[in-house]
Enzyme design. Structure first.
Site, mmCIF file in Angstrom:
data_model
loop_
_atom_site.group_PDB
_atom_site.id
_atom_site.type_symbol
_atom_site.label_atom_id
_atom_site.label_comp_id
_atom_site.label_asym_id
_atom_site.label_seq_id
_atom_site.Cartn_x
_atom_site.Cartn_y
_atom_site.Cartn_z
ATOM 1 N N GLY A 25 0.785 -1.238 0.000
ATOM 2 C CA GLY A 25 0.000 0.000 0.000
ATOM 3 C C GLY A 25 0.810 1.277 0.000
ATOM 4 O O GLY A 25 0.320 2.312 0.444
ATOM 5 N N SER A 26 2.031 1.246 -0.563
ATOM 6 C CA SER A 26 2.802 2.503 -0.588
ATOM 7 C C SER A 26 2.126 3.535 -1.482
ATOM 8 O O SER A 26 2.141 4.733 -1.177
ATOM 9 C CB SER A 26 4.253 2.262 -1.020
ATOM 10 O OG SER A 26 4.338 2.053 -2.408
ATOM 11 N N ASN A 27 1.499 3.088 -2.567
ATOM 12 C CA ASN A 27 0.770 4.042 -3.420
ATOM 13 C C ASN A 27 -0.444 4.591 -2.682
ATOM 14 O O ASN A 27 -0.713 5.790 -2.735
ATOM 15 C CB ASN A 27 0.338 3.380 -4.730
ATOM 16 C CG ASN A 27 1.442 3.417 -5.768
ATOM 17 O OD1 ASN A 27 1.721 4.461 -6.350
ATOM 18 N ND2 ASN A 27 2.093 2.279 -5.969
ATOM 19 N N LEU A 104 -4.807 -7.116 -7.082
ATOM 20 C CA LEU A 104 -4.415 -8.232 -7.941
ATOM 21 C C LEU A 104 -5.567 -9.084 -8.478
ATOM 22 O O LEU A 104 -5.327 -10.083 -9.144
ATOM 23 C CB LEU A 104 -3.383 -9.105 -7.222
ATOM 24 C CG LEU A 104 -2.088 -8.353 -6.868
ATOM 25 C CD1 LEU A 104 -1.068 -9.293 -6.253
ATOM 26 C CD2 LEU A 104 -1.495 -7.640 -8.074
ATOM 27 N N ASN A 121 -6.204 2.193 -13.133
ATOM 28 C CA ASN A 121 -5.186 1.291 -12.578
ATOM 29 C C ASN A 121 -3.804 1.856 -12.893
ATOM 30 O O ASN A 121 -3.622 2.587 -13.866
ATOM 31 C CB ASN A 121 -5.327 -0.088 -13.230
ATOM 32 C CG ASN A 121 -4.298 -1.080 -12.715
ATOM 33 O OD1 ASN A 121 -4.026 -1.153 -11.519
ATOM 34 N ND2 ASN A 121 -3.705 -1.861 -13.615
ATOM 35 N N HIS A 123 0.117 0.450 -13.627
ATOM 36 C CA HIS A 123 0.887 -0.757 -13.922
ATOM 37 C C HIS A 123 2.377 -0.379 -13.966
ATOM 38 O O HIS A 123 2.730 0.653 -14.554
ATOM 39 C CB HIS A 123 0.443 -1.341 -15.265
ATOM 40 C CG HIS A 123 1.081 -2.663 -15.542
ATOM 41 N ND1 HIS A 123 0.691 -3.818 -14.891
ATOM 42 C CD2 HIS A 123 2.107 -3.006 -16.355
ATOM 43 C CE1 HIS A 123 1.454 -4.824 -15.314
ATOM 44 N NE2 HIS A 123 2.311 -4.357 -16.193
ATOM 45 N N ASP A 164 -4.841 -5.257 -17.377
ATOM 46 C CA ASP A 164 -3.884 -4.258 -17.872
ATOM 47 C C ASP A 164 -4.164 -3.833 -19.308
ATOM 48 O O ASP A 164 -3.249 -3.724 -20.127
ATOM 49 C CB ASP A 164 -2.449 -4.816 -17.790
ATOM 50 C CG ASP A 164 -2.095 -5.289 -16.393
ATOM 51 O OD1 ASP A 164 -2.504 -4.626 -15.428
ATOM 52 O OD2 ASP A 164 -1.421 -6.325 -16.270
ATOM 53 N N GLU A 193 5.720 6.245 -9.753
ATOM 54 C CA GLU A 193 4.310 6.036 -9.373
ATOM 55 C C GLU A 193 3.891 7.067 -8.330
ATOM 56 O O GLU A 193 2.836 7.679 -8.434
ATOM 57 C CB GLU A 193 4.119 4.625 -8.804
ATOM 58 C CG GLU A 193 4.335 3.549 -9.842
ATOM 59 C CD GLU A 193 3.998 2.145 -9.334
ATOM 60 O OE1 GLU A 193 4.081 1.901 -8.115
ATOM 61 O OE2 GLU A 193 3.644 1.305 -10.168
HETATM 62 C C1 GAR Z 1 2.784 -1.079 -7.732
HETATM 63 O O1 GAR Z 1 4.085 -1.057 -8.254
HETATM 64 C C2 GAR Z 1 1.770 -1.236 -8.846
HETATM 65 O O2 GAR Z 1 2.157 -0.624 -10.046
HETATM 66 C C3 GAR Z 1 1.732 -2.736 -9.005
HETATM 67 O O3 GAR Z 1 1.752 -3.214 -7.687
HETATM 68 C C4 GAR Z 1 2.581 -2.353 -6.900
HETATM 69 C C5 GAR Z 1 1.876 -2.083 -5.585
HETATM 70 O O4 GAR Z 1 2.745 -1.432 -4.716
HETATM 71 N N1 GAR Z 1 0.573 -3.147 -9.724
HETATM 72 C C6 GAR Z 1 0.601 -4.164 -10.581
HETATM 73 O O5 GAR Z 1 1.586 -4.860 -10.782
HETATM 74 C C7 GAR Z 1 -0.733 -4.407 -11.304
HETATM 75 N N2 GAR Z 1 -0.558 -5.280 -12.410
HETATM 76 P P1 GAR Z 1 2.204 -0.753 -3.380
HETATM 77 O O6 GAR Z 1 1.372 -1.818 -2.653
HETATM 78 O O7 GAR Z 1 3.428 -0.416 -2.625
HETATM 79 O O8 GAR Z 1 1.395 0.432 -3.763
#
Ligand code: GAR
Length: 207
Positions: A25-27, A104, A121, A123, A164, A193
């Site tokens: 969940g850093s985003n 996911l 989303n 990616h 995607d 991101e």
């Molecule tokens: C992120 O890098 C995102 O782009 C990726 O999961 C990571 C989640 O990081 N998403 C995918 O790969 C979707 N196909 P986070 O939990 O630290 O936000």
């Protein structure tokens, strides 16, 4: 006399955003913080994360929800894919916009129909390359390195019924270095991101 605009708190209707996430969940954390401190917030021209939706008990994003006092909804597979995809709960919570951040599961048709062009989303690669089922996190970065790509980056896109796949809204690039590992490339991509996802979200929710 100069006209003054005084928005009473009750008149400001900020768009309500639900973040769907499965992992650390850093985003999510960065989006919450950036929108909470956005200069556009005063005039109500921003969005507010009011719900975290997660499919994985114990995921880091649930802790982030708790720390930020944002309600979390833990979803079940059966209801998500064969039920109403939680549309009633999302509508009842007044959700206007859905942001996937490391979520996911595929998004089922019922949800896409309920939120047309309102689900996006991110990616961690330059789609249409390195997307699709099983392409997430380190799997993506390892494939990019194995193929000796010189460049990777991020793609923000509308969500449709394929993994995607929906219309691309924004891309940013970064180099892939000679000695990169999936971990070091992931860090560089995460930086992109964190820089761009909140900006794109803010533009879309007020647009
Ligand atoms: C992120 O890098 C995102 O782009 C990726 O999961 C990571 C989640 O990081 N998403 C995918 O790969 C979707 N196909 P986070 O939990 O630290 O936000």
């Amino acid at each position: 006399m100069a006209k003054s605009y005084n928005f009473a708190a009750s008149e400001i209707k900020m768009k309500k955003i639900a973040i769907f996430a499965s992992g650390a969940g850093s985003n999510a954390k960065n989006i919450i913080l950036t929108l909470n401190t956005s200069p556009l917030r005063g005039a109500g021209r921003s969005g507010e994360v009011t719900l975290i939706v997660c499919n994985k008990p114990g995921a880091g994003v649930l802790k982030i929800a708790e720390e930020n006092k944002i309600p979390a909804l833990l979803i079940e597979k059966e209801k998500f894919f064969r039920g109403n995809a939680y549309v009633d709960e999302l509508k009842a919570a007044g959700i206007d916009f859905i942001v996937l951040a490391g979520f996911l599961w595929k998004v089922p048709p019922a949800l896409i129909k309920a939120y047309p062009q309102k689900i996006i989303n991110i990616h961690p690669a330059l789609l249409p390359k390195y997307g699709g089922k099983g392409m997430y996190g380190h799997h993506v970065h390892q494939a990019v390195i194995d193929n000796r790509e010189k460049e990777s980056g991020i793609t923000i896109h509308f969500v449709d019924e394929l993994y995607d796949h929906g219309k691309i809204i924004f891309q940013a690039t970064c180099p892939v270095l000679e000695n990169d590992t999936a971990g070091s490339l992931a860090q560089r991509v995460h930086t992109l991101e964190h820089e761009y996802y909140p900006k794109v979200i803010e533009e879309l929710v007020i647009g």
